[in-house]
Design a protein around this motif. Structure first.
Motif, PDB file in Angstrom:
ATOM      1  N   ASN A 161       4.252  27.759   6.898  1.00 32.20           N
ATOM      2  CA  ASN A 161       3.617  26.764   6.161  1.00 32.20           C
ATOM      3  C   ASN A 161       2.761  27.764   5.076  1.00 32.20           C
ATOM      4  O   ASN A 161       2.364  28.851   5.164  1.00 32.20           O
ATOM      5  N   GLY A 220       4.433  21.651  -4.302  1.00 30.47           N
ATOM      6  CA  GLY A 220       3.735  21.327  -2.882  1.00 30.47           C
ATOM      7  C   GLY A 220       2.119  21.648  -2.871  1.00 30.47           C
ATOM      8  O   GLY A 220       1.409  20.930  -2.223  1.00 30.47           O
ATOM      9  N   PHE A 238      -1.324  27.370   3.834  1.00 31.13           N
ATOM     10  CA  PHE A 238      -2.422  26.774   4.267  1.00 31.13           C
ATOM     11  C   PHE A 238      -3.336  27.947   4.079  1.00 31.13           C
ATOM     12  O   PHE A 238      -3.817  28.490   5.132  1.00 31.13           O
ATOM     13  N   ARG A 248      -3.718  14.539   5.056  1.00 30.41           N
ATOM     14  CA  ARG A 248      -3.640  15.320   4.000  1.00 30.41           C
ATOM     15  C   ARG A 248      -2.902  14.303   3.146  1.00 30.41           C
ATOM     16  O   ARG A 248      -2.142  13.312   3.338  1.00 30.41           O
ATOM     17  N   SER A 276      -0.162  18.745  -2.898  1.00 31.79           N
ATOM     18  CA  SER A 276      -0.368  18.122  -1.653  1.00 31.79           C
ATOM     19  C   SER A 276      -1.616  18.703  -0.757  1.00 31.79           C
ATOM     20  O   SER A 276      -1.272  19.150   0.334  1.00 31.79           O
ATOM     21  N   ASN A 329      -0.228  21.954   9.285  1.00 33.17           N
ATOM     22  CA  ASN A 329       0.234  21.012   8.285  1.00 33.17           C
ATOM     23  C   ASN A 329      -0.856  20.022   7.558  1.00 33.17           C
ATOM     24  O   ASN A 329      -0.564  19.396   6.674  1.00 33.17           O
TER      25      ASN A 329
END
Ligand SMILES: Nc1nc2c(c(=O)[nH]1)N[C@H]1C(S)=C(S)[C@@H](COP(=O)(O)O)O[C@H]1N2
Ligand SMILES: [Mo]
Length: 315
Positions: free
Chosen positions: A79, A232, A81, A224, A235, A219
């Protein structure tokens, strides 16, 4: 296919375990798509099921046929983040400190009805499953079965005024819950934006789950954005604020590296990032690379939004 989304407010406390609180899912045997999305599905308590929201499911057949869904394990352990660290495994290792209940999203700015809406009410929107490609500007991609509802449905409820030309989004900004905020990696909070017509495009969804389950924290729980025709980073995860504005809002990556990240960031194999070619991509879990498609394969739906625009200038 039907999904069931019991929410905390609908379920009786004494009947459900924390795992049940969010959502359970009826078996998907009715459809051939079932095998794609089935995972370990939590079973809801009786009252939770009784009060659940039922919604028809939309699955993009093209994705389903030609693109195998990325294994859930990959999508939840690889991921980006940055609030939880910059390594791909950092979010899955660190995001347990994120508190997703209670959770509110404030909607304001150029709207007739500003509001603060709790996650329980957000979960009452009719949910759909959307299998979308997610293309990261770093050159990898995944195919993820999201569960969510069109962003447009939420925006309409706030009644945008005629001055609303763009939508600005903001992630939670709490260093106690997000260890990554203690170091300067990006200017926090993470912010993103869309033009109003992009935000109203029905492919743009607010996702609250994936793989038939509650959104994992790494996620972007509890809610989200997913804008499948853009890279990406558009998002934005774990949203707490949505503001309708009259001018193009700042975005986190554009602020940090304006020459590398434009406002639009539509997936475009013909416009390279200064450090990464955008012509091809590698599906997470696969070895060979495949061609990147204009607008990530969603050109039929969205190319008209950019008619007459030079996409090299407006990258
Ligand atoms: N708040 C926030 N949102 C974010 C990011 C981030 O670092 N912080 N990373 C973005 C990037 S670069 C990508 S590729 C996607 C990854 O989503 P996924 O981890 O669910 O695949 O989230 C985007 N949303
Ligand atoms: Mo990304």
């Amino acid at each position: 296919m039907l999904f069931k989304f019991p929410t905390a407010s609908q379920a009786r406390e004494d009947e459900v375990t924390p795992k049940d609180l969010f959502l359970s899912r009826r078996s998907l045997i009715a459809s051939g798509a079932a095998a794609l999305a089935l995972g370990g599905l939590p079973m809801g308590g009786r009252s939770a099921l009784a009060a659940a929201i039922e919604a028809p499911t939309t699955i993009k057949p093209a994705d389903q046929k030609f693109d195998p869904t990325t294994p859930k394990k990959s999508a939840t352990t690889y991921n980006n983040f940055y609030e939880f660290g910059t390594g791909k495994s950092d979010p899955s290792e660190n995001a347990d400190t994120l508190q997703t209940r209670p959770w509110e999203v404030a909607i304001g700015g150029e709207v007739a009805r500003p509001m603060t809406i709790g996650i329980e009410d957000l979960l009452k929107f009719p949910m759909e499953e959307r299998i979308y490609r997610l293309r990261c500007v770093e050159g990898w991609s995944m195919v993820i079965p999201w569960i969510g509802f069109p962003l447009a449905e939420l925006l309409k409820r706030a009644e945008p005024t005629g001055n609303a030309k763009y939508v600005a989004f903001q992630t939670l900004n709490d260093p106690k819950q997000m260890p990554g905020l203690r170091s300067w990696v990006l200017g926090w909070p993470y912010v993103e934006g869309l033009r109003m017509d992009e935000a109203m495009q029905p492919l743009a969804i607010l996702a609250v789950g994936m793989y038939g389950e509650e959104m994992p924290k790494q996620n972007g729980a509890p809610i989200r954005l997913v804008v499948p025709w853009k890279y990406g980073f558009k998002s934005i995860k774990s949203i707490v604020k949505i503001t309708l504005v009259d001018r193009q809002p700042p975005t986190a990556w554009n602020k940090s590296q304006p020459s590398e990240y434009g406002f639009y960031s539509n997936v475009n194999p013909e416009v390279d990032h200064p450090r990464w070619s955008q012509a091809t991509e590698r599906r997470v879990g696969e070895f060979s690379r495949r061609k990147t498609l204009p607008f990530n394969g969603y050109g039929e739906e969205v190319a008209s939004l950019y008619a007459g625009m030079d996409l090299k200038t407006y990258f």
